[in-house]
Design a protein around this motif. Sequence first.
Motif, short mmCIF file in Angstrom:
data_model
loop_
_atom_site.label_atom_id
_atom_site.label_comp_id
_atom_site.label_asym_id
_atom_site.label_seq_id
_atom_site.Cartn_x
_atom_site.Cartn_y
_atom_site.Cartn_z
N TYR A 168 -4.43 33.01 43.61
CA TYR A 168 -4.69 34.25 44.33
C TYR A 168 -5.56 35.20 43.51
O TYR A 168 -5.46 35.24 42.29
CB TYR A 168 -3.38 34.97 44.69
CG TYR A 168 -2.70 34.40 45.90
CD1 TYR A 168 -2.76 35.06 47.12
CD2 TYR A 168 -2.02 33.20 45.83
CE1 TYR A 168 -2.14 34.53 48.24
CE2 TYR A 168 -1.40 32.65 46.94
CZ TYR A 168 -1.46 33.33 48.14
OH TYR A 168 -0.86 32.80 49.25
N CYS A 226 -6.64 39.00 42.41
CA CYS A 226 -5.98 40.29 42.23
C CYS A 226 -6.67 41.08 41.12
O CYS A 226 -7.52 40.55 40.41
CB CYS A 226 -4.50 40.11 41.91
SG CYS A 226 -4.19 39.22 40.37
N VAL A 257 4.08 47.02 47.79
CA VAL A 257 3.86 46.18 48.96
C VAL A 257 5.20 46.00 49.67
O VAL A 257 6.23 45.80 49.02
CB VAL A 257 3.29 44.81 48.54
CG1 VAL A 257 3.09 43.90 49.74
CG2 VAL A 257 1.99 45.00 47.79
N ARG A 282 -12.28 43.05 49.75
CA ARG A 282 -11.58 42.91 51.04
C ARG A 282 -11.77 41.51 51.63
O ARG A 282 -10.91 41.02 52.34
CB ARG A 282 -12.08 43.96 52.02
CG ARG A 282 -11.53 45.32 51.77
CD ARG A 282 -11.92 46.31 52.87
NE ARG A 282 -11.57 47.64 52.46
CZ ARG A 282 -12.37 48.47 51.78
NH1 ARG A 282 -13.61 48.09 51.46
NH2 ARG A 282 -11.96 49.65 51.44
N GLN A 326 -10.60 35.50 49.50
CA GLN A 326 -9.33 34.86 49.85
C GLN A 326 -9.07 33.67 48.94
O GLN A 326 -10.03 33.05 48.50
CB GLN A 326 -9.35 34.40 51.31
CG GLN A 326 -9.40 35.52 52.31
CD GLN A 326 -8.20 36.44 52.27
OE1 GLN A 326 -7.07 35.99 52.04
NE2 GLN A 326 -8.42 37.72 52.46
N SER A 328 -5.90 36.37 48.66
CA SER A 328 -5.85 37.64 47.97
C SER A 328 -4.45 38.24 48.06
O SER A 328 -3.80 38.13 49.11
CB SER A 328 -6.86 38.58 48.63
OG SER A 328 -6.84 39.85 48.08
N PRO A 354 -1.70 41.06 48.67
CA PRO A 354 -1.69 42.24 49.55
C PRO A 354 -1.88 43.55 48.79
O PRO A 354 -2.38 44.51 49.35
CB PRO A 354 -0.31 42.20 50.20
CG PRO A 354 0.25 40.86 49.95
CD PRO A 354 -0.48 40.28 48.78
N SER A 355 -1.53 43.58 47.53
CA SER A 355 -1.68 44.81 46.75
C SER A 355 -3.14 45.21 46.58
O SER A 355 -3.45 46.39 46.38
CB SER A 355 -1.01 44.67 45.38
OG SER A 355 -1.58 43.59 44.66
N GLN A 406 -5.55 45.48 48.81
CA GLN A 406 -5.92 46.45 49.84
C GLN A 406 -5.30 47.81 49.55
O GLN A 406 -5.95 48.85 49.71
CB GLN A 406 -5.50 45.95 51.21
CG GLN A 406 -5.83 46.91 52.34
CD GLN A 406 -7.33 47.22 52.45
OE1 GLN A 406 -8.18 46.36 52.26
NE2 GLN A 406 -7.65 48.46 52.76
#
Length: 161
Positions: free
Chosen positions: A64, A66, A105, A143, A146, A148, A150-151, A153
């Motif tokens: 992911y 981040c 989150v 944005r 991927q 990604s 959730p934090s 955003q």
Amino acid sequence: MAPKIQPNGDDLEPTETVEPTGYIRQSSDANAAAMIRRGVVGILARADELLLIRRADGVAKGGYWCFPGGHVEPGETPRRAVCRELAEELGIEVAPTRRLGSVRVLDSRHILAVWQVEQIGGILCPAPHEIAEMRWLNPAGIRGIQPSLPSNQLVLELLGA
């Protein structure tokens, strides 16, 4: 979902206490067993781009994308934690210049203190056991990348980006 924004500074909220494990107990919570893990995010900027990392396989949320950061260890302040985490992950020395607030989150036990940081030493050299890849991206690129966390955003919302 709007981010939960905490006041600037290293201190805890009046309703929080830190357990020896580094988790936070929300004393105002009706379920006093609700434990929250504190974390930090370091926002490193270059012109209109921000540094994003892809977590290595074998670590939590491997693969992911981040912002760099990690857990606050017991007895450690968030300011010290962001310096330690970026040194461990990226091989650089940073100075936290401003705490932007905190995000949480939904359905997560983590509250992330978000720090703007400035590189003051070292050369960006990702630790391969923690980071598979890093990229400088503008907010639109962040944005769209991927997979990604959730934090990401929520951090962008906190930045007003």
